[in-house]
Design an enzyme around this catalytic site. Structure first.
Site, PDB file in Angstrom:
ATOM      1  N   CYS A 179     -19.383  -4.327 107.412  1.00  0.00           N
ATOM      2  CA  CYS A 179     -19.055  -5.623 106.841  1.00  0.00           C
ATOM      3  C   CYS A 179     -20.325  -6.443 106.633  1.00  0.00           C
ATOM      4  O   CYS A 179     -21.440  -5.951 106.749  1.00  0.00           O
ATOM      5  CB  CYS A 179     -18.109  -6.377 107.773  1.00  0.00           C
ATOM      6  SG  CYS A 179     -16.618  -5.449 108.217  1.00  0.00           S
TER       7      CYS A 179
ATOM      8  N   ARG B 226     -15.204  -8.634 105.038  1.00  0.00           N
ATOM      9  CA  ARG B 226     -14.627  -7.450 105.666  1.00  0.00           C
ATOM     10  C   ARG B 226     -14.460  -6.285 104.700  1.00  0.00           C
ATOM     11  O   ARG B 226     -13.894  -6.427 103.618  1.00  0.00           O
ATOM     12  CB  ARG B 226     -13.255  -7.756 106.275  1.00  0.00           C
ATOM     13  CG  ARG B 226     -12.706  -6.562 107.063  1.00  0.00           C
ATOM     14  CD  ARG B 226     -11.329  -6.767 107.635  1.00  0.00           C
ATOM     15  NE  ARG B 226     -10.932  -5.585 108.414  1.00  0.00           N
ATOM     16  CZ  ARG B 226      -9.692  -5.310 108.783  1.00  0.00           C
ATOM     17  NH1 ARG B 226      -8.701  -6.138 108.480  1.00  0.00           N
ATOM     18  NH2 ARG B 226      -9.436  -4.205 109.476  1.00  0.00           N
TER      19      ARG B 226
ATOM     20  N   ILE C  99     -11.953  -0.551 107.589  1.00  0.00           N
ATOM     21  CA  ILE C  99     -12.163   0.860 107.913  1.00  0.00           C
ATOM     22  C   ILE C  99     -11.193   1.312 109.012  1.00  0.00           C
ATOM     23  O   ILE C  99     -10.570   2.360 108.910  1.00  0.00           O
ATOM     24  CB  ILE C  99     -13.612   1.119 108.375  1.00  0.00           C
ATOM     25  CG1 ILE C  99     -14.609   0.706 107.288  1.00  0.00           C
ATOM     26  CG2 ILE C  99     -13.801   2.586 108.763  1.00  0.00           C
ATOM     27  CD1 ILE C  99     -14.575   1.535 106.035  1.00  0.00           C
TER      28      ILE C  99
ATOM     29  N   ASN D  63     -20.319  -6.667 112.423  1.00  0.00           N
ATOM     30  CA  ASN D  63     -20.622  -5.711 111.363  1.00  0.00           C
ATOM     31  C   ASN D  63     -20.944  -4.372 112.006  1.00  0.00           C
ATOM     32  O   ASN D  63     -21.848  -4.288 112.836  1.00  0.00           O
ATOM     33  CB  ASN D  63     -21.819  -6.200 110.538  1.00  0.00           C
ATOM     34  CG  ASN D  63     -22.340  -5.155 109.573  1.00  0.00           C
ATOM     35  OD1 ASN D  63     -21.596  -4.305 109.099  1.00  0.00           O
ATOM     36  ND2 ASN D  63     -23.628  -5.218 109.269  1.00  0.00           N
ATOM     37  N   GLY D  64     -20.199  -3.328 111.624  1.00  0.00           N
ATOM     38  CA  GLY D  64     -20.500  -2.003 112.137  1.00  0.00           C
ATOM     39  C   GLY D  64     -19.278  -1.268 112.621  1.00  0.00           C
ATOM     40  O   GLY D  64     -18.143  -1.565 112.236  1.00  0.00           O
ATOM     41  N   GLU D  65     -19.515  -0.290 113.474  1.00  0.00           N
ATOM     42  CA  GLU D  65     -18.441   0.501 114.067  1.00  0.00           C
ATOM     43  C   GLU D  65     -18.783   0.818 115.515  1.00  0.00           C
ATOM     44  O   GLU D  65     -19.923   1.184 115.823  1.00  0.00           O
ATOM     45  CB  GLU D  65     -18.243   1.824 113.320  1.00  0.00           C
ATOM     46  CG  GLU D  65     -17.915   1.697 111.849  1.00  0.00           C
ATOM     47  CD  GLU D  65     -16.535   1.150 111.564  1.00  0.00           C
ATOM     48  OE1 GLU D  65     -15.720   1.049 112.513  1.00  0.00           O
ATOM     49  OE2 GLU D  65     -16.271   0.810 110.400  1.00  0.00           O
TER      50      GLU D  65
ATOM     51  N   ASP E 191     -11.480  -1.620 116.490  1.00  0.00           N
ATOM     52  CA  ASP E 191     -12.628  -1.588 117.383  1.00  0.00           C
ATOM     53  C   ASP E 191     -13.204  -2.987 117.567  1.00  0.00           C
ATOM     54  O   ASP E 191     -13.904  -3.260 118.543  1.00  0.00           O
ATOM     55  CB  ASP E 191     -13.699  -0.619 116.877  1.00  0.00           C
ATOM     56  CG  ASP E 191     -14.244  -0.979 115.499  1.00  0.00           C
ATOM     57  OD1 ASP E 191     -13.507  -1.609 114.712  1.00  0.00           O
ATOM     58  OD2 ASP E 191     -15.387  -0.612 115.186  1.00  0.00           O
TER      59      ASP E 191
ATOM     60  N   GLY F 156     -27.362  13.065 107.009  1.00  0.00           N
ATOM     61  CA  GLY F 156     -28.145  13.744 108.037  1.00  0.00           C
ATOM     62  C   GLY F 156     -29.393  13.006 108.476  1.00  0.00           C
ATOM     63  O   GLY F 156     -30.335  13.637 108.978  1.00  0.00           O
TER      64      GLY F 156
END
Length: 567
Positions: A2, A46, A49, A72-74, A94, A362
């Site tokens: 976000c 937002r 996810i 912001n993030g996971e 989360d 990766g």
């Protein structure tokens, strides 16, 4: 994934915050939320996810409405943390787990988080702001102090909506042109605009700003010194961690895909994904430039032939660069890494069009397993892969501007030179700049990028391994190649690193040369012209046009500035 923004102070203003959020709306178009009172304004863009319902919208508050979170993030391990918390959850997000963790453990919750994050929590009772950034700085956090108010945001452009004047940080710019530096972890290219360093947190109360470090990588590495694992034991442990990291990053309520090149890192990621997960509808994305000398399609298609993943091939043509480079420059707010970044951006555009919202890549394997060619030498200065001579052209800079240059030096916390190079690349050079480039181009198209190889458990474990586990008989990333060989053919798992992904050198010399000349005219007519000796630039251009193609970095540097000055 976000965008966050906020204002703390007597002049906290909803109108200004709304403009800040609008400037970074691409980061989260699914909902825009605002919380505010007389002393604070918190905002959130937002991108949904996890838990797609409106109940998970932000800013998010606890049941007592004392704490307000913009995040912001996971948090990838949110399900495990949820089971530890004695909390009456109202959502499956989360976000709520993060707030509950902070309520239980305070700032110590940071050590329990496995994820990428930047967030701010306002304590409406104590009138105190707490903000933090993840261990490697995957998610951005910019801030400034302007007219006694504290402003923060996910992108620099949002801070320029506050009224602060956009002025260059001449030291950072001079170091960029002289040494290729993109600034230290707390710096930006713009005066009075700062970033919170990775692994640090902020406490702001009564006009007092305190910044503290919470992630001590060096101390974590020392914990591994007594393990003394055999090569096979280390390989088995790393493989287990790697599989778990990938599993965690498949947690989402939207479609997931992944980016692949012909290298061993992304190919290993593809192999492990298909080993653990059904391949149905999991799309692979790759870019190419229709140039056999640079394109990695033969290796990509060889890999995909074994897994049968749907492959989306995204073409970048030289003519596309003119328009796209300007757009990416506007989104980055600072210099970025050339035509490969432009090509990579096209992948996220394609993914969004196909409704693939989360992508894995990766990033991070070279730094933890010593994959760059300069790790093999005693040369500690040139960190541009595949370049023989210095790519920096100080001769084109005026003496007055060069006075601002101050060659960056980096900590050397380890007795081993290789470890210090890896440490530099993880926290000061390679990873910080790549994460910034990739955050902006993924968010530009409202997609989320996840890097399984930057799970802190993997980085710490790989970094701490003996030299011969990383490099043996001049074979770099030895252990990861051996792991890959269990899933891939030797032509992929032991292929040499290919640093040049696009024909940037040739395009700038030929198809895009007029574009370069036009942008340099813009630079010459700008307020930044006093930084340069244009007769020297003309000599370098002539040399480049006629024969000198060892590096195009200096050409791209000049383009970077010319693209930014009108923004």
């Amino acid at each position: 994934m976000c965008g966050i923004a906020g204002i703390v102070g007597e002049k906290s203003n909803k109108k200004i915050l709304t403009k800040m959020l609008a400037s970074q709306n691409h980061r989260g178009p699914d909902n825009t939320g605002i919380y505010g009172d007389n002393e604070v304004m918190l905002g959130h863009n937002r991108l949904s996810i996890i838990d797609l319902t409106k109940n998970a919208n932000q800013p998010f508050t606890d049941v007592n409405k004392r704490y307000y979170l913009t995040f912001n993030g996971e948090i990838y391990n949110y399900l495990e943390l949820r089971s530890e918390l004695n909390y009456c959850f109202k959502t499956d997000s989360d976000t709520e787990v993060l707030l509950a963790a902070y309520l239980k453990w305070g700032k110590d919750c940071l050590h329990k988080l496995n994820g990428m994050f930047s967030f701010a929590i306002w304590d409406s009772e104590k009138k105190k702001l707490f903000a933090a950034r993840d261990r490697f700085g995957v998610k951005p956090f910019y801030y400034c102090l302007y007219e006694k108010d504290f402003y923060f945001s996910s992108e620099i452009k949002a801070l320029f909506e506050t009224g602060i004047i956009k002025k260059p940080n001449k030291k950072v710019w001079a170091n960029y042109f002289s040494y290729g530096s993109y600034g230290l972890p707390h710096e930006t290219f713009w005066k009075d605009i700062h970033q919170l360093s990775a692994g640090h947190y902020i406490e702001y109360e009564k006009n007092n700003l305190k910044i503290s470090k919470w992630y001590f990588f060096e101390e974590e590495i020392r914990k591994y010194s007594t393990q003394n694992l055999s090569y096979q034991e280390s390989k088995e442990k790393y493989t287990k961690l790697l599989k778990d990291s990938i599993k965690l990053r498949f947690r989402a309520d939207v479609s997931i895909g992944f980016n692949i090149s012909g290298g061993v890192d992304s190919s290993t990621l593809l192999a492990l994904i298909n080993n653990e997960k059904s391949t149905k509808n999991i799309k692979a994305f790759t870019f190419y430039c229709d140039n056999k000398e640079y394109d990695e399609l033969p290796w990509v298609e060889e890999m995909i032939s074994h897994t049968n993943n749907p492959l989306e091939k995204v073409l970048l043509k030289s003519n596309d660069v003119k328009k796209l480079s300007a757009k990416i420059s506007d989104l980055q707010d600072e210099p970025y890494g050339g035509i490969p970044t432009v090509a990579y951006a096209n992948i996220f555009k394609k993914a969004r069009n196909l409704n693939t919202i989360v992508l894995l890549d990766g990033q991070g394997m070279d730094e933890q397993w010593a994959g760059y060619d300069y790790y093999l030498s005693n040369n500690n200065t040139n960190t541009i892969q595949g370049v023989v001579n210095s790519p920096f052209k100080k001769n084109v800079l005026t003496k007055e501007f060069l006075k601002y240059a101050d060659k960056p030096t980096y900590p050397k916390p380890f007795s081993d030179d290789l470890l210090n190079k890896q440490y530099r690349d993880l926290f000061y050079t390679k990873i910080p700049r790549a994460l910034r480039f990739n955050d902006r181009i993924s968010m530009a198209f409202s997609t989320e990028l996840r890097e399984p190889f930057l799970d802190y458990r993997l980085v710490e474990f790989a970094f701490s391994q003996p030299l011969e586990y990383k490099i043996k008989n001049n074979v770099q990333k030895k252990m990861i190649r051996d792991i890959a060989s269990e899933y891939l053919s030797n032509s992929i798992s032991y292929a040499p690193k290919r640093p040049l992904q696009t024909p940037q050198r040739e395009w700038l010399q030929n198809e895009l040369f007029d574009f370069v000349l036009n942008k340099l005219k813009t630079l010459k007519d700008s307020e930044y012209s006093s930084w340069f000796n244009f007769s020297e630039i003309e000599k370098e251009l002539k040399l480049y046009k006629e024969c000198e193609l060892d590096s195009s970095f200096h050409i791209w540097q000049w383009l970077n500035l010319s693209l930014l000055i009108n923004k």
